[in-house]
Each structure stands twice: as structure tokens, then as C-alpha cells.
Design an enzyme around this catalytic site. Structure first.
Site, mmCIF file in Angstrom:
data_model
loop_
_atom_site.group_PDB
_atom_site.id
_atom_site.type_symbol
_atom_site.label_atom_id
_atom_site.label_comp_id
_atom_site.label_asym_id
_atom_site.label_seq_id
_atom_site.Cartn_x
_atom_site.Cartn_y
_atom_site.Cartn_z
ATOM 1 N N ARG A 96 0.867 -1.184 0.000
ATOM 2 C CA ARG A 96 0.000 0.000 0.000
ATOM 3 C C ARG A 96 0.897 1.225 0.000
ATOM 4 O O ARG A 96 1.627 1.474 0.959
ATOM 5 C CB ARG A 96 -0.896 -0.004 1.245
ATOM 6 C CG ARG A 96 -1.881 1.162 1.311
ATOM 7 C CD ARG A 96 -2.921 1.041 0.207
ATOM 8 N NE ARG A 96 -4.030 1.961 0.406
ATOM 9 C CZ ARG A 96 -4.361 2.929 -0.440
ATOM 10 N NH1 ARG A 96 -3.633 3.115 -1.536
ATOM 11 N NH2 ARG A 96 -5.408 3.689 -0.201
ATOM 12 N N GLY A 97 0.863 1.985 -1.091
ATOM 13 C CA GLY A 97 1.795 3.085 -1.278
ATOM 14 C C GLY A 97 1.798 4.106 -0.167
ATOM 15 O O GLY A 97 2.861 4.521 0.307
ATOM 16 N N GLU A 98 0.628 4.537 0.291
ATOM 17 C CA GLU A 98 0.565 5.608 1.285
ATOM 18 C C GLU A 98 1.158 5.180 2.626
ATOM 19 O O GLU A 98 1.583 6.014 3.419
ATOM 20 C CB GLU A 98 -0.876 6.081 1.477
ATOM 21 C CG GLU A 98 -1.786 5.058 2.137
ATOM 22 C CD GLU A 98 -3.209 5.565 2.270
ATOM 23 O OE1 GLU A 98 -3.744 5.509 3.388
ATOM 24 O OE2 GLU A 98 -3.789 6.017 1.268
ATOM 25 N N ASP A 99 1.230 3.864 2.887
ATOM 26 C CA ASP A 99 1.787 3.363 4.143
ATOM 27 C C ASP A 99 3.301 3.194 4.092
ATOM 28 O O ASP A 99 4.011 3.519 5.051
ATOM 29 C CB ASP A 99 1.177 1.998 4.502
ATOM 30 C CG ASP A 99 -0.246 2.115 5.019
ATOM 31 O OD1 ASP A 99 -0.679 3.241 5.306
ATOM 32 O OD2 ASP A 99 -0.912 1.068 5.143
ATOM 33 N N THR A 100 3.806 2.663 2.987
ATOM 34 C CA THR A 100 5.185 2.154 3.011
ATOM 35 C C THR A 100 6.054 2.514 1.810
ATOM 36 O O THR A 100 7.241 2.202 1.797
ATOM 37 C CB THR A 100 5.156 0.610 3.118
ATOM 38 O OG1 THR A 100 4.434 0.090 1.993
ATOM 39 C CG2 THR A 100 4.517 0.151 4.409
ATOM 40 N N ARG A 101 5.501 3.192 0.779
ATOM 41 C CA ARG A 101 6.244 3.389 -0.461
ATOM 42 C C ARG A 101 7.580 4.107 -0.235
ATOM 43 O O ARG A 101 8.626 3.679 -0.732
ATOM 44 C CB ARG A 101 5.422 4.176 -1.479
ATOM 45 C CG ARG A 101 6.159 4.382 -2.806
ATOM 46 C CD ARG A 101 5.414 5.334 -3.735
ATOM 47 N NE ARG A 101 4.065 4.873 -4.012
ATOM 48 C CZ ARG A 101 3.752 3.940 -4.912
ATOM 49 N NH1 ARG A 101 4.725 3.354 -5.599
ATOM 50 N NH2 ARG A 101 2.505 3.588 -5.106
ATOM 51 N N GLY A 153 -9.857 2.772 -6.997
ATOM 52 C CA GLY A 153 -10.930 2.114 -7.721
ATOM 53 C C GLY A 153 -10.567 1.706 -9.124
ATOM 54 O O GLY A 153 -11.318 1.002 -9.776
ATOM 55 N N GLU A 157 -4.592 -7.285 -6.713
ATOM 56 C CA GLU A 157 -3.231 -7.819 -6.865
ATOM 57 C C GLU A 157 -3.090 -9.112 -6.076
ATOM 58 O O GLU A 157 -2.539 -10.103 -6.555
ATOM 59 C CB GLU A 157 -2.201 -6.813 -6.313
ATOM 60 C CG GLU A 157 -1.667 -5.828 -7.304
ATOM 61 C CD GLU A 157 -0.571 -4.968 -6.680
ATOM 62 O OE1 GLU A 157 -0.222 -3.977 -7.314
ATOM 63 O OE2 GLU A 157 -0.082 -5.288 -5.586
#
Length: 529
Positions: free
Chosen positions: A22-27, A55, A89
């Protein structure tokens, strides 16, 4: 980690690893560090850096990237389940994992496996907005299946230190890729070794153990050295120094222990100028000079506790995280040295035996057409012993079917000499009375109940209980679950050969008789000595 199947191994992939996160958490934090750690190890890694609109459906390129990856790292974080993109995914990843056994490796970053499995806690809150969607059921199942796979959890690993956590993940992935690459190149050294190596390596993941001492136990020619070498090759990158000490038994009796101590020091410190003048000095040098390094040392073919006392006397000699692997035929050596983890080397299955034999006889892992039944007979004769399988495969390579048939018939009366010599090493090291008990079992008592054998042996004046325990510890005999004495067919042949070889054509001069016709002939015609 889930084992990678043969079908996925033989496929060509564009990527070693696909990162799902999840990009906003860990990117820009954890995943960025993990990505660079993987790439720095030469691991080709796919990481999607494009900003994905909420979406939006997975595009064809991303779908192909998942299909074109060998291993999947799924970074579950607090908001992973809020993204339908991530969940789609995940569904695709689990499909590929179930279809051909590719490895799916979950990483739990500030969430717990049970939260992912049951969509509870922070994961449940993130997933709540999807409850009424048509795909919710598929997403739930995918999360449950992924949470049930073996991976790593930040909260319980390395006390939450991300750098160490990433290092362990990279080590796991590197190990898995080495297995896959070894399989895909048909490395004969690893035929039948894949799961055995993983059994040993899984023990090394126990962070509660400061210094690992591991015993690899089995009969001569059973694959102990091959297994130790495979483990050594697969984990050696994680250590600050390493040494593989071969033939400890032979070298210690010839050149002496100080030569072996010297080798360890030279290998670990990468300094060929070092010398050892005596065993006592070697012990002190080992404790002083390599005690500050995390080392990997293999001591191959140990048969005496004094060898271990000189080469790896105490856990305190080594830095935390060090690993000492000891291969031996004698369980007592490991027990006396207080080695807690002992891996008994299982002999090869029939299918593994066919693969290994074919590699030596035909140069591939399947028999040549017309030789299938002959190959099966040879492998059946070898009874899972890798040494016998390799020797026979090499000797039959290039021979005609008639020559094969003749050689197989010969084995029934004349055992393969190279195998017998290797096996006899264990017999030579026995006390005289234990040699006699071994020959009694090999020639006559194999298959009898242990209690019955003890009564017979004690009536002949042997200290039977102790002798049988020694033979069992030295991997010469086993006791079945039903309490019956057993031994490998090649060891039985070795014992019989010892009795017969001085007078092969004169059974009347043998110390033991076990063939009905010979017994009758000698007794009826009074031919015994």
C-alpha cells in the site's frame, strides 16, 4: 516459505520478486528500503512507482508483471486492505501461487497475521468499506490464504528494528532463489536435497539461540556432506567469516588437529600467513581471533569428541549468530558435545533416486527410453543410498542393455566395492566385541526382535544392550517402531562381505553361516572347521 514447484522453476521469468504494498503506508519508507536491499543483492525486483487512482482496475501491464515474477512479497500494512487495487493484486498472486507453487511471502508490517486472517483490528477497519462489494468474498479468502503462509512479522522479529527485519527478509528470498536456480540448472548435488536443506535452515531462524550448533547424522554415503555443503552455500553470505573443513576424521589422524585449527583461522580471517604450533595454542587463537566475528563453520566427518573440543569447544568461543555444522556417523559424539539440534539424514525416495541415478547414467533426470525398468532395478538395489546410486550410475553410463542386465545380476552376488569401502569405515572404528555383535546382526539377527536378539547375544557372552546402543548411535543399525533390528541393505552386504571375503569359496571356514544350502552342506558333510 511455500516451496516452488518444478513447473514454475522451469518457466523463464522477467522478475525474481514482485512487491505488493500500500503506497501511502510504506512506499517511501519500508518498501523503499526493502526494494533497494533486494536490488543490491542482484535480485530483479518489480515495484510499481506509479500513483494509482482509487478504484481503478489492474492494468494489463501490471497483471503481466505478476505472472512474470517468480516470488511475491506481500507487505501487509494498516491500510493495505483499504485499496481494491492491492486486494485485486493479492487475488492474482494467490492464483499464481496455487496454480504452480510459486512462493508467496507475506510480510506483516505493524499488523498481526490474525488481523489479516480474520480482517480484524486495523485491517478490519480498512476493509470495512468493501463489505458490500461483489468482490469482497474473493478478497477475504485471498487475505486468509496469504496470512496462513510462512513469512515474517515485524513486531515479533528483531524487536521491531526495520533494518534487521529487512536483512532477514532478503536472506529468506536469496535462499529461495538459490533453491530455484539450483533446481532449474539441474544441479545434481541438490537432487533430493531441497527440502532437507530447508529443514536445517528453518532451525537457524530461531532468534532465541545465540550460537547454533547443528548435527547432521547418517550412515556413510547417505548424503551428509552434500547436505552440509548445500546449507553452507545457501547461507554463507550472511556471515562475516566462513570455513568448510572436510575429512576431519582422516586429517586429524594424519596431519593432526593443529592443521584443521589453522585452516579455520586462515579461512575465517582470510589470512594465509597464520600458523598454529600446537592444539592448545590453536584453541586460544580461535577464541581470541574469531570470537568477535559472526562465523559459519562446517566440520565434516567428525568421529571423536576430542576433535570437537579442539575445533569448536564451547558456544562462548563464537559471536552471537554464529553457526557450527557438524556431520558425523556417530550420534554419541553430538550428544556428548551437547548439540541440541540433530538432523537425521533421510535416504532418497524412489523418485529422487531415479532422478539422481539418471543424472549420472544418462546426463538428465529421466531414464533413456528402453532403460526405465533396468533403472528401476538399480535404484531399488541401492535402497536410497546416494553414494551407491552415483557409483552405479557412473559405472553403467554408456553401457548396452545386455551389459546393464549382466551388471544387475552380478550385484546380487558381488556387492559394489566402492560403496562397501566407504561403509566399512564405521565398522573399523568399533571395539572388537562390538564388531562381533555387528556381524551377528548383519548375518543372522537382522529382522529379529531386539529383546530376542539381546537374549541370544547375552547367551554368547556379549554385553548386548550396550553394544546395540553403540551400533545404533553409529548409524549401523536401527530399531523399528515394532522393536525389530534393522539396517540398510548395503550395510548388511558390507557385514556379510567381511565374513566371506577371506575365503569366498569356502563357507566351511566362515565365522557365520546364513545361507540354507551352505549350512546343510557343511553339517551333512562335516566340512566345518
Amino acid at each position: 516459505m511455500a516451496s516452488t514447484s518444478t513447473s514454475s522453476v522451469r518457466k523463464s521469468f522477467s522478475y525474481d520478486v514482485f512487491l505488493s504494498f500500500r503506497g501511502e503506508d510504506t512506499r517511501k519508507t519500508f518498501v523503499d528500503h526493502l526494494y533497494h536491499a533486494l536490488v543490491s543483492k542482484g535480485i530483479i525486483t518489480y515495484k510499481d512507482d506509479e500513483k494509482i487512482e482509487k478504484g481503478k482496475r489492474i492494468n494489463d501491464q501490471l497483471m503481466r508483471s505478476i505472472e512474470d515474477s517468480r516470488i511475491y512479497i506481500i507487505v501487509f500494512s494498516e491500510n493495505y486492505a483499504s485499496s481494491s487495487w492491492c486486494l485485486n493484486e493479492l487475488v492474482k498472486i494467490i492464483e499464481c501461487h496455487k496454480m504452480d507453487g510459486r512462493t508467496a511471502y507475506p510480510v506483516f508490517f505493524n499488523v498481526e497475521p490474525r488481523e489479516v486472517r480474520h480482517q480484524s483490528g486495523a485491517v478490519g477497519e480498512a476493509f470495512a468499506k468493501h463489505e458490500k462489494k461483489e468482490a469482497a468474498g474473493r478478497w477475504r479468502n485471498a487475505m486468509k490464504e496469504a496470512a496462513d503462509l510462512a513469512g515474517r512479522e515485524l513486531k515479533t522479529t528483531c524487536d521491531g528494528h526495520e533494518a534487521k527485519f529487512i536483512q532477514q527478509i532478503v536472506q529468506d528470498i536469496s535462499l529461495e532463489l538459490r533453491f530455484v536456480n539450483s533446481n532449474s540448472s539441474n544441479d545434481e548435488k541438490l537432487i533430493g536435497m531441497e527440502t532437507r536443506v530447508k529443514d536445517v535452515v528453518s532451525y537457524l531462524k530461531d532468534a532465541s539461540v545465540d550460537v547454533h550448533m547443528i548435527g547432521i547424522l547418517g550412515i556413510g554415503g547417505g548424503g551428509k556432506t552434500t547436505l552440509a555443503r548445500a546449507v553452507f552455500d545457501h547461507i554463507s553470505d550472511s556471515f562475516e567469516g566462513k570455513s568448510f573443513v572436510e575429512n576431519v576424521r582422516e586429517v586429524s589422524k594424519g596431519s593432526g588437529m593443529k592443521v584443521l585449527q589453522e585452516q579455520i583461522l586462515k579461512d575465517v580471517l582470510n589470512d594465509q600467513s597464520l600458523g598454529v604450533t600446537g592444539v592448545y595454542e590453536g584453541v586460544n587463537m580461535t577464541k581470541k581471533m574469531i570470537g568477535s566475528r559472526k562465523v559459519l563453520i562446517v566440520l565434516d566427518d567428525v568421529d571423536n569428541i576430542e576433535q570437537l573440543e579442539a575445533l569448536a569447544g564451547e558456544h562462548t568461543w563464537f559471536k552471537s549468530g554464529s553457526t557450527i555444522i557438524i556431520t558425523t556417523r556417530d550420534e554419541h559424539v553430538l550428544v556428548a558435545h551437547r548439540v541440541k539440534f540433530i538432523h537425521n539424514v533421510n535416504l532418497l525416495s524412489h523418485e529422487e533416486g531415479i532422478r539422481l541415478f539418471s543424472k549420472y547414467a544418462f546426463g538428465s533426470e529421466i531414464p533413456v527410453e528402453g532403460y526405465e525398468e533396468l533403472s528401476r532395478k538399480v535404484v531399488y538395489y541401492a535402497a536410497g543410498l546416494p553414494l551407491t546410486i552415483k557409483v552405479l550410475g557412473s559405472s553403467l553410463c554408456g553401457k548396452t542393455e545386455c551389459e546393464w542386465d549382466d551388471a544387475i545380476k552380478r550385484l546380487k552376488t558381488i556387492p559394489e566395492e566402492q560403496t562397501l569401502k566407504r561403509l566399512e569405515i564405521s565398522y573399523i572404528g568399533l571395539e572388537n566385541d562390538h564388531k562381533e555383535v555387528f556381524l551377528e546382526v548383519a548375518c543372522i539377527l537382522k529382522g529379529d526382535s531386539k529383546d530376542s536378539a539381546i537374549r541370544i547375544l547375552e547367551s554368547c557372552g556379549f554385553h548386548a544392550r550396550f553394544a546395540l546402543k553403540v551400533l545404533e548411535q553409529k548409524s549401523l543399525i536401527t530399531v523399528s517402531d515394532l522393536g525389530r533390528l534393522d539396517m540398510h541393505d548395503s550395510i548388511e552386504e558390507m557385514g556379510m562381505n567381511i565374513v566371506r571375503r577371506l575365503h569366498p569359496d569356502e563357507p566351511g571356514k566362515h565365522s557365520r553361516l546364513w545361507i540354507k544350502e551352505e549350512i546343510e552342506d557343511i553339517l551333512v558333510n562335516d566340512l566345518g572347521t
